[in-house]
Design an enzyme around this catalytic site. Structure first.
Site, PDB file in Angstrom:
ATOM      1  N   SER A  87      45.358  47.230  39.598  1.00 24.68           N
ATOM      2  CA  SER A  87      45.149  46.205  40.613  1.00 24.68           C
ATOM      3  C   SER A  87      43.933  46.567  41.472  1.00 24.68           C
ATOM      4  CB  SER A  87      46.414  46.036  41.447  1.00 24.68           C
ATOM      5  OG  SER A  87      46.388  44.827  42.160  1.00 24.68           O
ATOM      6  N   LYS A 113      51.934  39.172  37.051  1.00 25.36           N
ATOM      7  CA  LYS A 113      51.833  39.869  38.338  1.00 25.36           C
ATOM      8  C   LYS A 113      53.217  39.856  38.967  1.00 25.36           C
ATOM      9  CE  LYS A 113      48.894  41.906  41.200  1.00 25.36           C
ATOM     10  NZ  LYS A 113      48.078  43.051  40.801  1.00 25.36           N
TER      11      LYS A 113
END
Length: 594
Positions: free
Chosen positions: A387, A192
């Site tokens: 996401s 991430k």
């Protein structure tokens, strides 16, 4: 003006006058102009459609009728529908496209390529022209689109930059530290990488591997697509991608171009193939028939989630498609479709990189309600559905993505800037009074306490656990499989399908077809694909912004802003701060995004 306060007062007054003036102008236009008249002239008996493929198209239809004057207002759906209709329209004898550095993504490019391929199956000529592709930048994606046409022309002086894909990422940790800027941040997990530019000075191994895998998949898709379209071997195309840009004559010799010539020569050639045909802009042709379909046909609701997903409502954007989606707005649209007895299925179209965890979860809940009601819901992904965008999609009965869609990024990050070092450099001291130990937890003027850091980490763990648990339940993945697709990794649609995150590859038309099948509607039956909520006309949107509820809200916001700035500008006045223009010191807020 000598001081910030006086300049800001004048600035706010000017902004207020502009708002009022625009409102009056828009109201006058709404009362006296009917832009639709522009498109009501009948078509000639024989036409050549001009496709403005030198720019990207919007994901959703623009609400403002005035935006119809330019090709940039066209949506992908409008373009694809127009091309599909043109394939069967005897009046349309050919299409000719201007191709250039558009900035469009792989998902949209593949949606357009598929539409061009269907048009070519009608036996009609499809001609692409570019003066150059890749002058000062790569032309890979735009040539990938052009290669789908039956003829590809380029100006003799042009360059063809079929040079692959590249990404440059800045890292500014040391620069920010030199300014006194620090941060409290966290990610779940190592892939991430949204915050890395601010908190690292170099690219991590995981970040590099993630981007290499993504670009490698893009390259494979382009190589295979170009080779198939131009009748070349994949090794030859890959060799071209690893070389410098080609001059137009070199590109023609390599089989990438069919003709060298100028725009007038292209038009003369197409005119010779289709004698008596008149050129017609795609925007004009697209406006001739509504997108929704017959009112008495079975209804499939089309609900869009585009741009950043935020809490609350979608920001009004009358001059084009919305750049963000409010979780409440999307949830309300889903509820309306679920409760409408005429709706047989829902297509949830997503083109979003993510955003608020809470807003994404709000949308997810309504997707699950549709499934609980046994109402088929199909997710269709555009350029990106990652996401929070994937969070919104994962509960659907089926997920459709383009091969080049960017998806995944199953993880979470959060950031609180810490500006105490900045204030130290400026000799500004912030004192505080709080009634609770953590009332100023999110203040950018101090770091977390140990207890707050522990809570911050627990928050990230909780969100990540919720995200991954729902992925596992929705996609039927066990803990080991979830770990291989999560931790913030990004994938193309092709990779995601292999990993079980996506069910099949295709565009919005594929999703509509799957929705028909799931609803028990015959494949060849015409359906009504109706946007929810129903789009406002351009002038309705203008009235809402300038003549309805938005006007007093805007004015009230200006007045409140002036009041909020008064203490700050007063301090500047007392400190003797002078400036040539308005200055506003406003610490940025916390960012938290799945």
């Amino acid at each position: 003006m000598r001081t910030v306060g006086k300049v800001l007062i004048i600035l706010l007054a000017i902004v207020g006058l502009i708002v009022v003036a625009l409102g009056g102008l828009a109201w006058y236009a709404a009362s006296h102009i009917d832009v639709a008249d522009t498109f009501r002239d009948p078509l000639p008996e024989r036409v050549v459609l001009h496709l403005p493929f030198d720019r990207a198209f919007t994901e959703g239809e623009a609400s403002l009728a005035l935006s119809g004057f330019g090709p940039s207002s066209l949506s992908v759906r409008q373009v694809v529908a127009a091309l599909d209709r043109a394939a069967d329209d005897p009046r349309v004898v050919a299409v000719v496209a201007s191709v250039g550095e558009s900035g469009r993504g792989m998902g949209q490019t593949q949606e357009l390529r598929a539409a061009i391929d269907r048009f070519r199956q009608s036996g009609k000529p499809a001609v692409a022209f570019a003066d150059t592709l890749g002058e000062g930048q790569t032309g890979t994606v735009d040539y990938y689109l052009a290669s789908a046409f039956s003829e590809v022309w380029m100006q003799p002086s042009g360059l063809l930059g079929l040079t692959g894909f590249g990404i440059e990422v800045p890292f500014a940790r040391e620069a920010l530290e030199s300014l006194g800027v620090d941060a409290e941040y966290g990610t779940r997990h190592e892939y991430k990488n949204a915050l890395d530019s601010a908190v690292r000075q170099t690219m991590s191994d995981e970040h590099r591997q993630s981007l290499q895998d993504l670009l490698g998949s893009f390259e494979d898709q382009v190589v295979q697509g170009v080779a198939a379209a131009r009748g070349l071997k994949t090794d030859a195309v890959r060799g071209i991608l690893n070389g410098p840009p080609l001059f137009a004559a070199e590109a023609q010799a390599a089989g990438l171009l069919t003709n060298l010539g100028y725009w007038d020569q292209v038009l003369a050639q197409v005119g010779g193939l289709s004698k008596g045909a008149e050129p017609v802009a795609l925007a004009r042709y697209a406006e001739l028939e509504p997108l929704t379909g017959p009112d008495d046909a079975p209804t499939i609701a089309l609900i869009r989630v585009a741009g950043t997903i935020q809490r609350g409502t979608t920001d009004p954007s009358p001059f084009g498609a919305a750049e963000s989606t409010g979780g409440d707005t999307a949830a309300k649209a889903l509820r309306k479709a679920i409760d409408d007895p005429l709706v047989r299925a829902i297509v949830l179209r997503i083109d979003s990189p993510g955003g608020s965890y809470v807003a994404s979860d709000t949308i997810w809940r309504e997707v699950m309600r549709a499934r609980e009601r046994k109402l088929p819901i199909i997710a269709s992904m555009g350029d990106v559905a990652a996401s929070g965008g994937y969070f919104a999609a994962m509960g659907a009965d089926r997920i459709i993505a383009q091969p080049g869609t960017i998806t995944g990024s199953i993880g979470v990050f959060a950031l609180k800037p810490v500006l105490s070092g900045v204030w130290d450099k400026l000799n500004v001291n912030w004192d505080r009074v709080e009634s609770g130990d953590h009332a100023l937890l999110w203040s950018p003027n101090r770091a977390f306490t140990p207890a707050e850091q522990a809570w911050f980490d627990r928050m990230l763990d909780t969100i990540y656990a919720d995200f991954t648990t729902k992925v596992g339940q929705s996609r039927g993945l066990d803990a080991g499989q979830i770990d291989r697709v999560a931790r913030g990794r990004i994938f193309t649609g092709t990779q995601a399908m292999d990993l079980g995150l996506v069910d099949s590859l295709g565009g919005l038309d594929t999703a509509v077809l799957e929705a028909k099948t799931a609803a028990g509607i015959a494949e060849d039956m015409v359906v009504r694909v109706a946007p929810y909520p129903e789009p406002k006309t351009g002038f309705e949107a203008l009235r809402e912004m300038f003549g309805g509820e938005e006007a007093p809200v805007a004015i009230g916001t200006l007045l409140r802003l002036g009041g909020l700035l008064a203490p700050l500008t007063g301090e500047f006045d007392r400190m003797g701060v002078a400036t040539r223009g308005p200055a506003l010191l406003a610490p940025p807020g916390v960012r938290s995004s799945p």
